[in-house]
Enzyme design. Structure first.
Site, mmCIF file in Angstrom:
data_model
loop_
_atom_site.group_PDB
_atom_site.id
_atom_site.type_symbol
_atom_site.label_atom_id
_atom_site.label_comp_id
_atom_site.label_asym_id
_atom_site.label_seq_id
_atom_site.Cartn_x
_atom_site.Cartn_y
_atom_site.Cartn_z
ATOM 1 N N HIS A 65 0.860 -1.184 0.000
ATOM 2 C CA HIS A 65 0.000 0.000 0.000
ATOM 3 C C HIS A 65 0.894 1.231 0.000
ATOM 4 O O HIS A 65 1.700 1.404 0.910
ATOM 5 C CB HIS A 65 -0.909 -0.016 1.224
ATOM 6 C CG HIS A 65 -1.797 -1.216 1.259
ATOM 7 N ND1 HIS A 65 -1.338 -2.459 1.664
ATOM 8 C CD2 HIS A 65 -3.095 -1.376 0.909
ATOM 9 C CE1 HIS A 65 -2.329 -3.326 1.570
ATOM 10 N NE2 HIS A 65 -3.411 -2.694 1.113
ATOM 11 N N ASP A 108 -6.649 -10.653 0.712
ATOM 12 C CA ASP A 108 -6.584 -9.222 0.409
ATOM 13 C C ASP A 108 -6.040 -8.429 1.600
ATOM 14 O O ASP A 108 -5.539 -8.996 2.568
ATOM 15 C CB ASP A 108 -7.952 -8.708 -0.053
ATOM 16 C CG ASP A 108 -8.998 -8.668 1.056
ATOM 17 O OD1 ASP A 108 -8.663 -8.877 2.247
ATOM 18 O OD2 ASP A 108 -10.172 -8.405 0.733
ATOM 19 N N SER A 109 -6.155 -7.120 1.527
ATOM 20 C CA SER A 109 -5.622 -6.227 2.562
ATOM 21 C C SER A 109 -6.213 -6.498 3.940
ATOM 22 O O SER A 109 -5.573 -6.241 4.956
ATOM 23 C CB SER A 109 -5.897 -4.769 2.187
ATOM 24 O OG SER A 109 -5.364 -4.478 0.926
#
Length: 193
Positions: A65, A108-109
């Site tokens: 990110h 995922d995140s």
């Protein structure tokens, strides 16, 4: 989430992707002189589906990110190790460019399973005398679904870049976004068989 739930999610979204791709497979081939951009795209998808040269294993490697686009509190909580796996089929065209169809599921995140599937294309350069070494730049068009969006299918059109040698390729994309949303670098290994 247990393994069976992951399999059910992959099956569900594979069916959606297959239904989106199937009409393109019925499009008759036309001569290169008659093709427009969309026809070229659909012909390439159909040819990759019908006449793959290789089968591929995808192993997600990293998500990152962009720190300039997130609050530190968020990035401290996000998962940046996208455990998962994917499979696909691919071919090299007469110009040496790569075409692939793929389906992948990864964490995922938020550490939730995210399936993605679609078509990828890369213009490929072989800058060294050794033709096994290559660089690629292109795009992927597909569908993904996320837990935080109730697994509603979401179309994606993203850039692709890669560096490869022989059957191994490090492939990557960047998901653009706004502050605290998107702006994610995602990369995986692709092994060709």
């Amino acid at each position: 989430m247990n393994g069976m739930a992951v399999v059910m999610i992959i099956r569900k979204y594979f069916l959606i992707i297959a239904l989106l791709v199937m009409p393109w497979l019925a499009i008759p081939s036309v001569s290169a002189a008659d093709k427009g951009g969309f026809n070229t795209f659909t012909d390439n998808v159909a040819e990759t589906w019908r006449q793959p040269e290789h089968y591929d294993l995808y192993v997600p490697a990293i998500t990152w990110h962009a720190r300039f686009a997130y609050d530190k509190e968020k990035t401290d909580r996000y998962n940046e190790r996208p455990w998962g796996v994917g499979f696909g089929q691919s071919r090299w065209d007469d110009k040496g460019n790569w075409h692939g169809l793929y389906m992948m599921a990864f964490k995922d995140s938020f550490n939730k399973w995210e399936p993605i599937g679609g078509y990828g294309w890369e213009k490929t350069w072989r800058p060294l005398e050794d033709d096994n070494f290559r660089l690629g730049l292109g795009f992927t068009a597909g569908v993904t679904a996320r837990d935080n969006w109730n697994y509603i299918p979401i179309p994606v059109l993203l850039p692709l870049a890669s560096i490869g040698y022989g059957p191994a390729t490090f492939q990557m994309t960047y998901i653009p976004g706004s502050y605290n949303n998107g702006n994610v670098y995602f990369a995986w290994m692709r092994f060709q068989f």
